[in-house]
Design a protein around this motif. Sequence first.
Motif, PDB file in Angstrom:
ATOM      1  N   GLY A  79       0.791  -1.107  -0.081  1.00  0.00           N
ATOM      2  CA  GLY A  79       0.054  -0.048  -0.230  1.00  0.00           C
ATOM      3  C   GLY A  79       0.803   1.188   0.063  1.00  0.00           C
ATOM      4  N   LYS A  80       2.121   1.111  -0.020  1.00  0.00           N
ATOM      5  CA  LYS A  80       3.029   2.382   0.122  1.00  0.00           C
ATOM      6  C   LYS A  80       3.721   2.487  -1.287  1.00  0.00           C
ATOM      7  N   THR A  81       3.857   3.622  -1.837  1.00  0.00           N
ATOM      8  CA  THR A  81       4.642   3.951  -3.246  1.00  0.00           C
ATOM      9  C   THR A  81       5.803   4.794  -3.209  1.00  0.00           C
ATOM     10  N   LEU A  82       6.533   4.583  -4.230  1.00  0.00           N
ATOM     11  CA  LEU A  82       7.832   5.197  -4.237  1.00  0.00           C
ATOM     12  C   LEU A  82       8.132   5.663  -5.569  1.00  0.00           C
ATOM     13  N   ALA A  83       8.555   6.991  -5.714  1.00  0.00           N
ATOM     14  CA  ALA A  83       9.014   7.526  -6.718  1.00  0.00           C
ATOM     15  C   ALA A  83      10.432   7.755  -6.563  1.00  0.00           C
ATOM     16  N   HIS A  84      11.437   7.591  -7.533  1.00  0.00           N
ATOM     17  CA  HIS A  84      12.899   7.956  -7.559  1.00  0.00           C
ATOM     18  C   HIS A  84      13.406   8.682  -8.682  1.00  0.00           C
ATOM     19  N   LYS A  85      14.498   9.255  -8.621  1.00  0.00           N
ATOM     20  CA  LYS A  85      15.325   9.946  -9.619  1.00  0.00           C
ATOM     21  C   LYS A  85      16.792   9.768  -9.261  1.00  0.00           C
ATOM     22  N   PHE A  86      17.469   9.494 -10.256  1.00  0.00           N
ATOM     23  CA  PHE A  86      19.088  10.017 -10.273  1.00  0.00           C
ATOM     24  C   PHE A  86      19.595  11.203 -10.438  1.00  0.00           C
TER      25      PHE A  86
END
Length: 368
Positions: free
Chosen positions: A133-140
């Motif tokens: 139920g938990k979401t993640l967005a990532h960027k280098f």
Amino acid sequence: PIMAGRQNRFAPAAESSFSPRELLSKFMFLVIGGIICYNLYLVYFKKPETLVIINNTPTREEQPPPPPPIVQTFVRPPDGSPAWTWAGPVPSQRTRVTAVAAITTGYDDKNRVYRKSIRETWLSVIPPTGYKGKTLAHKFILGECISSIPNSLCNNNAWLAQMQAESRMFQDDMVVFPFVDHYKNLTMKTLGAFGYMLAHYDFEYFIKIDDDTSNQLDLFFEVLPRLPKERFVWGKNTGPYVAHRDPNSPWAVTLEEWPGTRNITPTHRPDHLHGPFYVLTYDMVKRLYERSLQPDFVPIYIEDVNTSIMIFDEGVSPTGSFTFHPGCAIEEDITKPDCLISKHKCQEDEIYRIHQLRQQRGPEPRQS
């Protein structure tokens, strides 16, 4: 007759009309005058030289003009906004996620290998649909690659196209800011990541991560319910920060950068937040980023020191002594990878090994 008109070189010399004290005085006058003249020559006439190595043979050549400054921290555009405020096209609506991860990286081959290993290991554990139920967005996060800088890793002008191609392969997961990618601009990377994430995402937690780390973000998500959602910083607290004033230190901080007197007492100093992995709540990211936009803001190039002092000025100290799961006792014990949330200074093979061990043991963390 010929010799009669010449002085006999072997005849005894005539007695000097000067006393020994007067001779010593004249000698010292000549010595001191020579030293002064030589120093004037060095300052005003002699061109500087530098030792260079050609085919392993030391030689000397004239020193070239100094390159343009690498650190662009204090350079602001005409409108007064810092270079780290650029965040690309801003979407009309922010994406809602639980957490965002800013992974600082670079242009060396080892950075490319790190990004590959990260995408194939610990980052893949959190699917796009989320984890429990938990979401993640990532960027280098990168700066610009400038080939004109001595010892630059960018030996051609194709770096931007290469980065764009790599980013497109992975859902545009790379952001390049308009300042030089350099160790002394790491603070600008973090500040830039603050602004980018605030503009693009509606998040609860911001995670700053170095690319030479192995991280178990599923364990981090397990810990999240225990963490406050406001005025909170979580990571490895290494104790009160003491500035390095020795200019030869790689972590030197000048009095101009930080006088060390803001809200300081002998028993009240900023706690040093270890830089490879730490977490801030949304409100802290917003406050720190807004502070960085003020005209009087002077960042410190040591990234984790800059963040530590900024949060200290907000009246907040980092919580936690280590960045691993509360149910574990030894931070560096990779034979128990279900204990570890973050491990620094990993080679790519170690990142793969920890991930493989975790896959063998299963994803569930040990209960405290």
